[in-house]
Design an enzyme around this catalytic site. Sequence first.
Site, PDB file in Angstrom:
ATOM      1  NE  ARG A  82      -4.782  -4.552   3.850  1.00  0.00           N
ATOM      2  CZ  ARG A  82      -5.625  -4.534   2.837  1.00  0.00           C
ATOM      3  NH1 ARG A  82      -6.725  -3.788   2.878  1.00  0.00           N
ATOM      4  NH2 ARG A  82      -5.383  -5.260   1.774  1.00  0.00           N
ATOM      5  CG  HIS A 126      -2.761  -6.647  -1.537  1.00  0.00           C
ATOM      6  ND1 HIS A 126      -3.393  -5.870  -0.593  1.00  0.00           N
ATOM      7  CD2 HIS A 126      -3.226  -6.224  -2.740  1.00  0.00           C
ATOM      8  CE1 HIS A 126      -4.208  -5.002  -1.193  1.00  0.00           C
ATOM      9  NE2 HIS A 126      -4.128  -5.200  -2.494  1.00  0.00           N
ATOM     10  CD  GLU A 171     -10.186  -6.025  -2.728  1.00  0.00           C
ATOM     11  OE1 GLU A 171      -9.993  -6.131  -3.937  1.00  0.00           O
ATOM     12  OE2 GLU A 171     -10.566  -4.970  -2.187  1.00  0.00           O
ATOM     13  CG  ASN A 292     -10.545  -4.222   1.242  1.00  0.00           C
ATOM     14  OD1 ASN A 292     -10.310  -3.958   2.422  1.00  0.00           O
ATOM     15  ND2 ASN A 292      -9.634  -4.773   0.441  1.00  0.00           N
ATOM     16  CE1 TYR A 294     -11.598  -0.332  -2.312  1.00  0.00           C
ATOM     17  CE2 TYR A 294     -11.314   2.054  -2.398  1.00  0.00           C
ATOM     18  CZ  TYR A 294     -10.830   0.792  -2.113  1.00  0.00           C
ATOM     19  OH  TYR A 294      -9.549   0.653  -1.623  1.00  0.00           O
ATOM     20  CD  GLU A 351      -8.014  -2.138  -0.170  1.00  0.00           C
ATOM     21  OE1 GLU A 351      -8.625  -1.734  -1.181  1.00  0.00           O
ATOM     22  OE2 GLU A 351      -7.230  -3.093  -0.188  1.00  0.00           O
TER      23      GLU A 351
HETATM   24  C1  GCO Z   1      -8.444  -3.410  -4.444  1.00  0.00           C
HETATM   25  C2  GCO Z   1      -7.132  -3.562  -3.845  1.00  0.00           C
HETATM   26  C3  GCO Z   1      -6.297  -2.299  -3.766  1.00  0.00           C
HETATM   27  C4  GCO Z   1      -6.670  -1.215  -4.772  1.00  0.00           C
HETATM   28  C5  GCO Z   1      -7.668  -0.252  -4.162  1.00  0.00           C
HETATM   29  C6  GCO Z   1      -8.097   0.798  -5.180  1.00  0.00           C
HETATM   30  O1  GCO Z   1      -9.431  -3.339  -3.707  1.00  0.00           O
HETATM   31  O2  GCO Z   1      -8.482  -3.426  -5.679  1.00  0.00           O
HETATM   32  O3  GCO Z   1      -7.198  -4.098  -2.543  1.00  0.00           O
HETATM   33  O4  GCO Z   1      -5.032  -2.825  -4.008  1.00  0.00           O
HETATM   34  O5  GCO Z   1      -5.524  -0.499  -5.130  1.00  0.00           O
HETATM   35  O6  GCO Z   1      -8.804  -0.948  -3.785  1.00  0.00           O
HETATM   36  O7  GCO Z   1      -8.624   0.158  -6.308  1.00  0.00           O
END
Ligand code: GCO
Length: 445
Positions: A82, A126, A171, A292, A294, A351
């Site tokens: 991607r 992006h 995002e 995405n 985290y 992500e």
């Molecule tokens: C985000 C973006 C990425 C970041 C990654 C780490 O989620 O902020 O898509 O470009 O670099 O997630 O923060």
Amino acid sequence: MSTTKLPNTTSLRPDFIWGVSTSSFQIEGATREDGRGLSIWDIHCQSGAIKNRDTGDVACDHYHRYREDVGLMKALGVQAYRFSVAWPRVLPQGWGSANEAGLAFYDRLIDELLAAEIEPWLCLYHWDLPQALEERGGWLNPESTAWFADYTALAAKRFGDRVKRFATFNEPSIFTLFGRSLGKRDCGSEDELHRTIHHVNLAHGAAVDVLRASVAGASIGCIHNRQPCRPASGNEADAAAAARLDVYWNDAFPDPQCRGAYPPSMRTAIEPHMKAGDLARICRPVDWFGLNHYSPVYVKANADSMLGYDFGDKPAGAPLTPIDWPIDPEAFRQTLESVHARYGLPIYVLENGYGSFDEPDQTGAVNDSGRIEFLKAYIEAMNAAASSGVDVRGYFIWSLLDNFEWDSGYSTRFGLTYVDYASLRRIPKSSFGWYTELIKARHSS
Ligand code: GCO
């Protein structure tokens, strides 16, 4: 590499896709080369706002080293990659005449990927908005829908014979909510925030129509950052602030795009910006949900800020990555389940990754065992979600390379591959070998 460290993936479909992700501004460099126009992020970097006054001018020099980087993907054994197209590289003014040299770069990249039998997943936006469009109001301008549709038509026409997987935005909630920290004029008011949200949703719908009309077999989605927003304390004000942010962070885009309606709590504020038929223009059929994820976000009330929230303290003792992001694979499993239940679309995790401060040891190797442990736990959580019926079909690690991490510049590293920014040498980390083993084990089972 011992395979005992590999996660249980037995509930993932046999055709599950393993990939890696990057984005144009974060890896390409060559910001003044071959006719590329400036983006809002070039301007933001020029202001000196980024840590260590870093800029995207060189980044990973992927613009010149893309063949080597595709070689890294081939060595990993990934099925898909991607990436994003830099809008100002192909349309320097954001609209009007195209830049042939910019288009030709992505031709070369796509052809290199196909020759390596790696499926290209193309993200149209992006965050690197052409500065020329920002100067015309950017996403605040209702013409932004047409600008984005025209840009999409150019990309579809040029690449649609070889690229079938298209993401409209990366995002949207992040680059609209946090405009200030993402290189564009911040959304100075709640009214501007709602206007921006609506225009980006309209642009998504218009782009889906363009792609459907011009790319045979297009497989289309939008990539949403989705993370639970949790109260930082037990008090009512924090709970209310967390609930408010949760709507804007997680629902303000996928709800109108996939369910045809804004979240109820937003409707009064968004309605003044809507025209009759807008929701039908936004809610166009997509093929998948790009996720995405985290970590959870902890929120406290702040009556003085837009939407009345601020980021609060994480729970005492919570396991954290080296850059202080909570490690919470259970939240990932819950998020996968909530996306499946709420939108009913196939899910691709586009992500997930681990930020750190890796450095080579005295032998020159980069041992990132923390990243391996993180990825193993999150893949296990994804496997658990699949075992409970979640239709998750792919996992793309952020990121192939260490790269420009927005306001942190090059100080934090997310790559499976270490980048020595002085020499631009690439050094596969121990997580690189681990991911290779995982993919190999999946294909031998
Ligand atoms: C985000 C973006 C990425 C970041 C990654 C780490 O989620 O902020 O898509 O470009 O670099 O997630 O923060």
